[in-house]
Motif scaffolding. Structure first.
Motif, PDB file in Angstrom:
ATOM      1  N   LEU A 187     -40.625  -7.990  11.225  1.00 33.62           N
ATOM      2  CA  LEU A 187     -40.707  -7.828   9.778  1.00 33.62           C
ATOM      3  C   LEU A 187     -40.010  -6.565   9.310  1.00 33.62           C
ATOM      4  O   LEU A 187     -39.370  -6.548   8.252  1.00 33.62           O
ATOM      5  N   SER A 188     -40.101  -5.506  10.091  1.00 28.04           N
ATOM      6  CA  SER A 188     -39.383  -4.280   9.746  1.00 28.04           C
ATOM      7  C   SER A 188     -37.882  -4.497   9.866  1.00 28.04           C
ATOM      8  O   SER A 188     -37.100  -4.010   9.039  1.00 28.04           O
ATOM      9  N   ALA A 189     -37.487  -5.251  10.898  1.00 22.88           N
ATOM     10  CA  ALA A 189     -36.071  -5.584  11.060  1.00 22.88           C
ATOM     11  C   ALA A 189     -35.587  -6.442   9.899  1.00 22.88           C
ATOM     12  O   ALA A 189     -34.471  -6.255   9.392  1.00 22.88           O
ATOM     13  N   ASN A 194     -49.155 -10.256   7.778  1.00 18.37           N
ATOM     14  CA  ASN A 194     -47.818 -10.587   8.257  1.00 18.37           C
ATOM     15  C   ASN A 194     -47.157 -11.628   7.366  1.00 18.37           C
ATOM     16  O   ASN A 194     -45.952 -11.565   7.084  1.00 18.37           O
ATOM     17  N   ALA A 200     -36.643  -6.386   6.857  1.00 19.72           N
ATOM     18  CA  ALA A 200     -36.489  -5.542   5.674  1.00 19.72           C
ATOM     19  C   ALA A 200     -35.195  -4.740   5.714  1.00 19.72           C
ATOM     20  O   ALA A 200     -34.594  -4.457   4.672  1.00 19.72           O
ATOM     21  N   GLU A 201     -34.729  -4.370   6.912  1.00 22.24           N
ATOM     22  CA  GLU A 201     -33.510  -3.573   7.052  1.00 22.24           C
ATOM     23  C   GLU A 201     -32.248  -4.423   7.115  1.00 22.24           C
ATOM     24  O   GLU A 201     -31.130  -3.908   6.931  1.00 22.24           O
ATOM     25  N   ARG A 205     -46.021  -9.958   4.119  1.00 17.86           N
ATOM     26  CA  ARG A 205     -44.845  -9.118   4.339  1.00 17.86           C
ATOM     27  C   ARG A 205     -43.602  -9.965   4.537  1.00 17.86           C
ATOM     28  O   ARG A 205     -42.522  -9.632   4.032  1.00 17.86           O
ATOM     29  N   LEU A 253     -39.020  -2.041  17.289  1.00 16.20           N
ATOM     30  CA  LEU A 253     -39.064  -2.339  15.860  1.00 16.20           C
ATOM     31  C   LEU A 253     -39.485  -3.793  15.715  1.00 16.20           C
ATOM     32  O   LEU A 253     -38.850  -4.681  16.271  1.00 16.20           O
ATOM     33  N   ASP A 254     -40.572  -4.030  14.979  1.00 18.52           N
ATOM     34  CA  ASP A 254     -41.067  -5.404  14.852  1.00 18.52           C
ATOM     35  C   ASP A 254     -40.149  -6.229  13.960  1.00 18.52           C
ATOM     36  O   ASP A 254     -39.294  -5.706  13.240  1.00 18.52           O
ATOM     37  N   ALA A 276     -40.400  -9.838   2.074  1.00 19.55           N
ATOM     38  CA  ALA A 276     -39.171  -9.281   2.664  1.00 19.55           C
ATOM     39  C   ALA A 276     -37.979 -10.195   2.500  1.00 19.55           C
ATOM     40  O   ALA A 276     -36.849  -9.804   2.806  1.00 19.55           O
ATOM     41  N   ARG A 307     -34.799  -3.433  16.790  1.00 21.95           N
ATOM     42  CA  ARG A 307     -33.691  -2.487  16.640  1.00 21.95           C
ATOM     43  C   ARG A 307     -32.419  -3.055  17.246  1.00 21.95           C
ATOM     44  O   ARG A 307     -31.336  -2.971  16.656  1.00 21.95           O
TER      45      ARG A 307
END
Length: 215
Positions: free
Chosen positions: A63-65, A89, A67-68, A92, A60-61, A96, A37
């Motif tokens: 991979l999620s970061a 992983n 994607a954003e 993803r 926030l991991d 991503a 984040r």
């Protein structure tokens, strides 16, 4: 200057990366983040060119970061730092849209090369990372992938098949050239031609085809 953000929850890792990248005259580490984040917030406010993202981070991991990232910082490229311990992983990270994949024991010169490649819009996959990706993905169910891969590879010349076979082993252009008695530049030309013929975005996709076809 290439403006870089380093995101890793381990201060020692961040310090080491900063030291390595600081040795390059054209790279500047402008910010550090301890979680995904924070990495997104800093990428937006510091107008960075490249973000180095660890996968395992709190809040926030990575991979999620990843994607954003296109939403909060359009145009910023991301390199994923990982040990490739889990197949999920890897999948993803590829889907991503990461600009590159690096193991944490990557050589300093390779890390600098990866940042420069990402900043100029190119993907970077180290030979070691390629081997880990290919091994992880090839461990899945085979199904009819082998037949499909062989059909796609049928468009290649014999020499191109030899090169793509070495991609499947995770060899660098230099190592493939030594194996085939060709210059590194010649192998690079072959790789570009192979990717175009196979409609592959990067050498990992070509390497997976080679593994699926059991070359």
């Amino acid at each position: 200057m290439i403006r870089v953000l380093v995101a890793d929850d381990e201060p020692l890792i961040r310090a080491g990366i900063r030291l390595i990248l600081g040795s390059a005259e054209d790279i500047e580490v402008v910010a550090e983040a301890a979680d995904g984040r924070q990495a997104l917030d800093l990428a937006r406010t510091h107008a960075v060119d490249v973000v180095l993202l660890d996968i395992q981070m709190p809040v926030l991991d990575g991979l999620s970061a990843l994607a954003e990232l296109p939403r909060v910082a359009p145009g910023t490229r991301a390199l994923v730092l990982t040990t490739f311990g889990e197949r999920e992983n890897v999948l993803r990270a590829i889907s991503a849209g990461g600009a590159g994949f690096l193991l944490k024991d990557t050589a300093p010169a390779e890390l600098i090369q990866a940042v420069r490649a990402a900043a100029t819009g190119h993907a970077f996959l180290s030979p070691a990372a390629t081997r880990h990706i290919v091994d992880s993905l090839a461990a899945g169910p085979a199904g009819t992938r082998g037949e499909a891969a062989r059909r796609r590879l049928a468009v290649l010349s014999e020499r191109e098949r030899q090169v793509v076979e070495l991609l499947g082993e995770g060899l660098s252009n230099a190592d493939a050239g030594a194996r085939l008695h060709m210059s590194e530049a010649t192998v690079k030309t072959y790789v570009s031609r192979i990717l175009a013929k196979l409609d592959c975005d990067n050498r990992v996709q070509a390497a997976l085809l080679a593994r699926d076809a059991e070359l």
